[in-house]
Structure formats: structure tokens, C-alpha cells
Design a protein around this motif. Structure first.
Motif, PDB file in Angstrom:
ATOM      1  N   HIS A   1       0.813  -1.205   0.000  1.00 13.24           N
ATOM      2  CA  HIS A   1       0.000   0.000   0.000  1.00 13.24           C
ATOM      3  C   HIS A   1       0.857   1.270   0.000  1.00 13.24           C
ATOM      4  O   HIS A   1       0.366   2.347  -0.294  1.00 13.24           O
ATOM      5  N   LEU A   2       2.143   1.149   0.286  1.00 12.93           N
ATOM      6  CA  LEU A   2       3.041   2.302   0.268  1.00 12.93           C
ATOM      7  C   LEU A   2       3.833   2.403  -1.030  1.00 12.93           C
ATOM      8  O   LEU A   2       4.503   3.402  -1.261  1.00 12.93           O
ATOM      9  N   GLU A   3       3.746   1.393  -1.869  1.00 10.52           N
ATOM     10  CA  GLU A   3       4.601   1.325  -3.054  1.00 10.52           C
ATOM     11  C   GLU A   3       4.390   2.502  -4.005  1.00 10.52           C
ATOM     12  O   GLU A   3       5.351   3.100  -4.486  1.00 10.52           O
ATOM     13  N   LYS A   4       3.141   2.869  -4.284  1.00  5.34           N
ATOM     14  CA  LYS A   4       2.912   3.978  -5.222  1.00  5.34           C
ATOM     15  C   LYS A   4       3.465   5.287  -4.662  1.00  5.34           C
ATOM     16  O   LYS A   4       4.015   6.103  -5.395  1.00  5.34           O
ATOM     17  N   TYR A   5       3.332   5.468  -3.341  1.00  4.50           N
ATOM     18  CA  TYR A   5       3.881   6.667  -2.720  1.00  4.50           C
ATOM     19  C   TYR A   5       5.405   6.655  -2.763  1.00  4.50           C
ATOM     20  O   TYR A   5       6.050   7.659  -3.033  1.00  4.50           O
TER      21      TYR A   5
ATOM     22  N   ILE B   1      -3.788  -0.167   8.215  1.00  2.00           N
ATOM     23  CA  ILE B   1      -3.105   0.200   6.972  1.00  2.00           C
ATOM     24  C   ILE B   1      -3.138   1.707   6.778  1.00  2.00           C
ATOM     25  O   ILE B   1      -2.124   2.332   6.467  1.00  2.00           O
ATOM     26  N   VAL B   2      -4.305   2.309   6.979  1.00  2.00           N
ATOM     27  CA  VAL B   2      -4.441   3.753   6.800  1.00  2.00           C
ATOM     28  C   VAL B   2      -3.556   4.501   7.788  1.00  2.00           C
ATOM     29  O   VAL B   2      -2.908   5.488   7.432  1.00  2.00           O
ATOM     30  N   GLU B   3      -3.494   4.033   9.020  1.00  2.00           N
ATOM     31  CA  GLU B   3      -2.647   4.699  10.010  1.00  2.00           C
ATOM     32  C   GLU B   3      -1.169   4.588   9.635  1.00  2.00           C
ATOM     33  O   GLU B   3      -0.401   5.530   9.826  1.00  2.00           O
TER      34      GLU B   3
END
Length: 128
Positions: free
Chosen positions: A3-7, A96-98
Motif C-alpha cells: 500500500h506504500l509502493e505507489k507513494y 493500513i491507513v494509520e
């Protein structure tokens, strides 16, 4: 971490600057910072929605316990409701959001530092 890969990809593309693309980076710092702040705001809004959903589910579970009168409501019973299967999906999304929020806050700090470093480099060049 998926979930952090695109960022991560966007940040790494921004943070790699050389003398060749230095002017582009200088001009893109405000835009880049705005992007990260917007993403952080979206994730904080998503977190608030998930917390509301979690509370709604938990309230429904409490009401179900009250309606069925199976057990008496005490602190232990209420704590056990936190581990109900109905909350698992929301809790996972919330974690995940946190994690993303923490990551985005760090990115914003780094972009701010990069902007300040660029300003310092420009000032040094002017002094030469």
C-alpha cells in the motif's frame, strides 16, 4: 507494504535530483508538497470514516448483546467485543491507513527539508 509502493515510487522519483534536473526540482517543490498534503488529508479523512464505521459496528454488537441478554455488560464483555470477527476488516483497513498516514507525514517533512536545502543551495550559489 504494498500500500506504500505507489507513494514510495513517486517520492523516489522526486527526491532524485542532479545538476541537470535541479531547476525542475526547484520549480516542483511547492506542487510536490501540495500533492503530499492532499494525500495525507485524504487518508486522515479515510481514517475518520473507518473509526466511525468501527464505532457503528461495535454499537450494533453491544445492542445485540443487550437485546439477547446473553451476558451482563461489564468491562470484560465490552473489551471482548473488540475482537469480534465483524470488526476484523475495519481494523485491518484502519491499521493500513494509520501506517500510510505516518509515512505521508514523514514524506511531507522530507519534502519540506528538500525545499529548504534547495533554498540554501541557491543562496550559496548567489554568494559565490
Amino acid at each position: 507494504m504494498e500500500h506504500l509502493e505507489k507513494y514510495n515510487q513517486r517520492y523516489l522519483a522526486f527526491a532524485k535530483f542532479t545538476p541537470i534536473n535541479f531547476e525542475d526540482i526547484v520549480n516542483s517543490v511547492p506542487e510536490e508538497k501540495h500533492y503530499w498534503i492532499t494525500e495525507l488529508s485524504k487518508k486522515e479523512h479515510e481514517r475518520q470514516n473507518l473509526l466511525k464505521a468501527k464505532k457503528k459496528i461495535k454499537d450494533a454488537l453491544i445492542q445485540d448483546v443487550i437485546d439477547n441478554g446473553i451476558v451482563s455488560l461489564n468491562k470484560q464483555t465490552l473489551d471482548n467485543l473488540e475482537y469480534d470477527v465483524k470488526l476484523d476488516n475495519v481494523k485491518t483497513k484502519l491499521e493500513i491507513v494509520e501506517e500510510v498516514i505516518i509515512y505521508l507525514e514523514r514524506i511531507i517533512k522530507n519534502v519540506t527539508f528538500i525545499g529548504q536545502d534547495i533554498k540554501n543551495i541557491i543562496n550559496l550559489k548567489q554568494l559565490e
